[in-house]
Design a protein around this motif. Sequence first.
Motif, PDB file in Angstrom:
ATOM      1  N   ARG A 163       0.787  -1.233   0.000  1.00  0.00           N
ATOM      2  CA  ARG A 163       0.000   0.000   0.000  1.00  0.00           C
ATOM      3  C   ARG A 163       0.819   1.284   0.000  1.00  0.00           C
ATOM      4  NH1 ARG A 163      -5.199  -0.923   4.018  1.00  0.00           N
ATOM      5  NH2 ARG A 163      -6.628  -1.739   2.450  1.00  0.00           N
ATOM      6  N   PRO A 164       1.967   1.365   0.694  1.00  0.00           N
ATOM      7  CA  PRO A 164       2.712   2.632   0.673  1.00  0.00           C
ATOM      8  C   PRO A 164       3.147   3.060  -0.721  1.00  0.00           C
ATOM      9  CG  PRO A 164       3.474   1.231   2.456  1.00  0.00           C
ATOM     10  CD  PRO A 164       2.564   0.386   1.588  1.00  0.00           C
ATOM     11  N   ASP A 165       3.269   2.111  -1.634  1.00  0.00           N
ATOM     12  CA  ASP A 165       3.637   2.431  -3.007  1.00  0.00           C
ATOM     13  C   ASP A 165       2.479   3.200  -3.659  1.00  0.00           C
ATOM     14  OD1 ASP A 165       4.152   2.482  -5.722  1.00  0.00           O
ATOM     15  OD2 ASP A 165       5.005   0.462  -5.768  1.00  0.00           O
ATOM     16  N   PRO A 166       2.715   4.394  -4.192  1.00  0.00           N
ATOM     17  CA  PRO A 166       1.624   5.169  -4.800  1.00  0.00           C
ATOM     18  C   PRO A 166       0.911   4.404  -5.916  1.00  0.00           C
ATOM     19  CG  PRO A 166       3.583   6.525  -4.546  1.00  0.00           C
ATOM     20  CD  PRO A 166       3.998   5.108  -4.238  1.00  0.00           C
ATOM     21  N   GLN A 167       1.683   3.597  -6.655  1.00  0.00           N
ATOM     22  CA  GLN A 167       1.080   2.830  -7.743  1.00  0.00           C
ATOM     23  C   GLN A 167       0.318   1.641  -7.188  1.00  0.00           C
ATOM     24  OE1 GLN A 167       0.568   3.585 -10.745  1.00  0.00           O
ATOM     25  NE2 GLN A 167       1.083   2.020 -12.235  1.00  0.00           N
ATOM     26  N   GLY A 168       0.858   0.989  -6.168  1.00  0.00           N
ATOM     27  CA  GLY A 168       0.158  -0.104  -5.500  1.00  0.00           C
ATOM     28  C   GLY A 168      -0.290  -1.223  -6.415  1.00  0.00           C
ATOM     29  N   TRP A 169       0.612  -1.697  -7.285  1.00  0.00           N
ATOM     30  CA  TRP A 169       0.222  -2.738  -8.248  1.00  0.00           C
ATOM     31  C   TRP A 169      -0.299  -3.978  -7.529  1.00  0.00           C
ATOM     32  CZ3 TRP A 169       0.275  -2.534 -13.593  1.00  0.00           C
ATOM     33  CH2 TRP A 169       0.890  -1.426 -14.170  1.00  0.00           C
ATOM     34  N   PRO A 170      -1.341  -4.619  -8.049  1.00  0.00           N
ATOM     35  CA  PRO A 170      -1.806  -5.898  -7.503  1.00  0.00           C
ATOM     36  C   PRO A 170      -0.814  -7.014  -7.823  1.00  0.00           C
ATOM     37  CG  PRO A 170      -3.038  -5.359  -9.485  1.00  0.00           C
ATOM     38  CD  PRO A 170      -2.154  -4.174  -9.203  1.00  0.00           C
ATOM     39  N   THR A 171      -0.854  -8.074  -7.042  1.00  0.00           N
ATOM     40  CA  THR A 171      -0.029  -9.235  -7.355  1.00  0.00           C
ATOM     41  C   THR A 171      -0.800 -10.219  -8.237  1.00  0.00           C
ATOM     42  OG1 THR A 171      -0.702 -10.132  -5.209  1.00  0.00           O
ATOM     43  CG2 THR A 171       1.474  -9.124  -5.334  1.00  0.00           C
ATOM     44  N   LEU A 172      -2.129 -10.191  -8.158  1.00  0.00           N
ATOM     45  CA  LEU A 172      -2.970 -11.078  -8.976  1.00  0.00           C
ATOM     46  C   LEU A 172      -4.023 -10.256  -9.698  1.00  0.00           C
ATOM     47  CD1 LEU A 172      -3.792 -14.030  -9.723  1.00  0.00           C
ATOM     48  CD2 LEU A 172      -5.397 -13.928  -7.828  1.00  0.00           C
ATOM     49  N   ILE A 173      -4.186 -10.528 -10.995  1.00  0.00           N
ATOM     50  CA  ILE A 173      -5.196  -9.865 -11.826  1.00  0.00           C
ATOM     51  C   ILE A 173      -6.119 -10.917 -12.416  1.00  0.00           C
ATOM     52  CG2 ILE A 173      -5.557  -8.658 -14.018  1.00  0.00           C
ATOM     53  CD1 ILE A 173      -4.665  -6.746 -11.938  1.00  0.00           C
ATOM     54  N   SER A 174      -7.415 -10.612 -12.427  1.00  0.00           N
ATOM     55  CA  SER A 174      -8.397 -11.457 -13.100  1.00  0.00           C
ATOM     56  C   SER A 174      -9.018 -10.665 -14.241  1.00  0.00           C
ATOM     57  CB  SER A 174      -9.484 -11.901 -12.112  1.00  0.00           C
ATOM     58  OG  SER A 174     -10.477 -12.663 -12.772  1.00  0.00           O
ATOM     59  N   GLU A 175      -8.968 -11.219 -15.451  1.00  0.00           N
ATOM     60  CA  GLU A 175      -9.551 -10.585 -16.633  1.00  0.00           C
ATOM     61  C   GLU A 175     -10.487 -11.578 -17.313  1.00  0.00           C
ATOM     62  OE1 GLU A 175      -9.364  -7.590 -17.912  1.00  0.00           O
ATOM     63  OE2 GLU A 175      -7.450  -6.653 -17.413  1.00  0.00           O
ATOM     64  N   SER A 176     -11.687 -11.105 -17.648  1.00  0.00           N
ATOM     65  CA  SER A 176     -12.656 -11.956 -18.333  1.00  0.00           C
ATOM     66  C   SER A 176     -13.149 -11.270 -19.589  1.00  0.00           C
ATOM     67  CB  SER A 176     -13.851 -12.262 -17.421  1.00  0.00           C
ATOM     68  OG  SER A 176     -13.435 -12.884 -16.232  1.00  0.00           O
TER      69      SER A 176
END
Length: 228
Positions: A88-101
């Motif tokens: 969370r402290p990272d301004p970008q806060g990239w997720p570690t897992l993405i779901s795309e449908s």
Amino acid sequence: MSFHSDQTRGIQKQYFESLGLLIIKIALKTHEQVTCHLYHRIHRQATLMENVDNKLSSTGSARYQPTRTIYSSSGKEADKGITPHNRRPDPQGWPTLISESGISESIARLHADAKWWLTQSNFQVRAIVLAHIQVAELVIDIKIWRMHKVQQHRPPTIAGTEYEPKCDQNGHLHIDSSTIPATTVGTLPLFVFTFDDLVLRGRNLDEGDFALNYYDIQSIARVFLTSI
């Protein structure tokens, strides 16, 4: 209206500044429910591991800027994602897992989405769950994408080992929901993620990796059928 000015539930956007191109994806009921239920089945496993879910957050409709392009105004939204709290402290806060449908999207479009997340996040996104939904056939194809070492017959580059985004060798599951129970082609359980990659810490003895098992798949198939 700018790319960042409007947030509407059920709409995801991807902007390519170099082309002046904005792609808008409208999530239909089936698309949204299958995506959310895929996320739920993975999140549920975290809940059963002594409330590991308390260390994770959903990305919601957050937009992400690429890290490997000069076009800083380009960006993309995920259908669904999981971000560990210690990022969370990272301004970008990239997720570690993405779901795309995708329903109307071609499988090639979903593959392009997976490649974007894995390459433009500078290795911060560790895995992608793709769900290609074929309503008329009552079929869902689930694929797991991540970065893999490039198989090459020459020494690595001076920068070190090279990686490329692609589907796991055993990361494809074909779900036929026209039968009850749903029938599958592929390996079950379908491995999704190591604990370390999702939560970004070492696991304890009562914690394990994340996979979609038989009961998860049957639950996803039921949600799919009721959403049509």
